[in-house]
Design a protein around this motif. Structure first.
Motif, PDB file in Angstrom:
ATOM      1  N   GLU A 100       0.752  -1.183   0.168  1.00 45.32           N
ATOM      2  CA  GLU A 100      -0.010  -0.078  -0.096  1.00 45.32           C
ATOM      3  C   GLU A 100       0.980   1.232  -0.001  1.00 45.32           C
ATOM      4  O   GLU A 100       0.586   2.283  -0.644  1.00 45.32           O
ATOM      5  CB  GLU A 100      -0.896  -0.153   1.273  1.00 45.32           C
ATOM      6  CG  GLU A 100      -2.011  -1.198   1.215  1.00 45.32           C
ATOM      7  CD  GLU A 100      -1.136  -2.287   1.753  1.00 45.32           C
ATOM      8  OE1 GLU A 100      -0.339  -2.404   2.886  1.00 45.32           O
ATOM      9  OE2 GLU A 100      -1.697  -3.474   1.410  1.00 45.32           O
ATOM     10  N   ARG A 104       0.908   4.088  -3.072  1.00 42.06           N
ATOM     11  CA  ARG A 104       0.699   5.415  -2.765  1.00 42.06           C
ATOM     12  C   ARG A 104       1.715   6.353  -3.312  1.00 42.06           C
ATOM     13  O   ARG A 104       1.219   7.237  -4.070  1.00 42.06           O
ATOM     14  CB  ARG A 104       0.467   5.710  -1.224  1.00 42.06           C
ATOM     15  CG  ARG A 104      -0.966   5.433  -0.851  1.00 42.06           C
ATOM     16  CD  ARG A 104      -1.297   6.113   0.640  1.00 42.06           C
ATOM     17  NE  ARG A 104      -0.118   5.711   1.684  1.00 42.06           N
ATOM     18  CZ  ARG A 104       0.006   4.718   2.465  1.00 42.06           C
ATOM     19  NH1 ARG A 104      -1.087   3.746   2.316  1.00 42.06           N
ATOM     20  NH2 ARG A 104       0.908   4.571   3.034  1.00 42.06           N
ATOM     21  N   ASN A 120       1.426   9.168  -6.085  1.00 39.82           N
ATOM     22  CA  ASN A 120       1.248  10.512  -5.663  1.00 39.82           C
ATOM     23  C   ASN A 120       2.628  11.297  -5.810  1.00 39.82           C
ATOM     24  O   ASN A 120       2.712  12.681  -5.782  1.00 39.82           O
ATOM     25  CB  ASN A 120       1.041  10.585  -4.161  1.00 39.82           C
ATOM     26  CG  ASN A 120      -0.441  10.037  -3.745  1.00 39.82           C
ATOM     27  OD1 ASN A 120      -1.260  10.345  -4.508  1.00 39.82           O
ATOM     28  ND2 ASN A 120      -0.700   9.464  -2.682  1.00 39.82           N
TER      29      ASN A 120
END
Length: 172
Positions: free
Chosen positions: A142, A146, A150
């Motif tokens: 995860e 991310r 991002n």
């Protein structure tokens, strides 16, 4: 390569000597350099930016040994604060121009900042450092997802991160 410019291999050797046998530090900066070199070349950086990227990758954590001794850790803020003057002093021993020193110092002082990334060299350094840290610290899927969504921007950095962290071949 510009005439009189220090070879990357010589900078690598000097950083290994500077690290005084700390295998974790040596392995980390060589790993970051390898990923940065790969991404930079695949992204087709020009010779000057590729050189500055590789110098920055080799020296980005120059302050870690000092910070561990002084603070008991080398977390981002103290590492960046101490790293700027240290990398400047390190590079002044060799034939670096004032502009090259300024750029490398800036990158060393900001490589944990993921907002306002203002150059492709800076972007690639951040991406390479994340990949190396993710391997060393075994980041959860995860966190990697991310970061890719991002922060990562280069096509080659994203592809490399996906190959490293999400390939079906990553089984023991």
């Amino acid at each position: 390569m510009k005439e009189g410019r220090m070879k990357i291999s010589a900078i690598s050797r000097e950083m290994i000597v500077f690290s005084k046998g700390n295998l974790r530090d040596i392995d980390h900066f060589l790993r970051v350099w390898s990923y940065a070199k790969t991404i930079g070349e695949l992204e087709e950086l020009d010779e000057e930016n590729q050189y500055l990227l590789e110098v920055s990758a080799l020296t980005h954590d120059i302050a870690c040994p000092f910070c561990r001794e002084k603070y008991g850790h080398c977390h981002g803020p103290v590492q960046e604060a101490e790293g700027g003057p240290m990398v400047e002093s390190f590079l002044r021993r060799f034939s670096f121009s004032e502009e090259e020193i300024r750029i490398v110092r800036y990158l060393v002082e900001h490589h944990h900042h993921f907002q306002n990334i203002d150059s492709k060299v800076y972007q690639i350094l951040v991406e390479a450092d994340f990949i190396a840290n993710g391997i060393e610290e075994q980041y959860p899927e995860e966190k990697v997802e991310r970061f890719i969504q991002n922060v990562m921007k280069t096509e080659q950095g994203i592809a490399l991160a996906k190959a490293v962290f999400f390939s079906d071949k990553n089984t023991d």
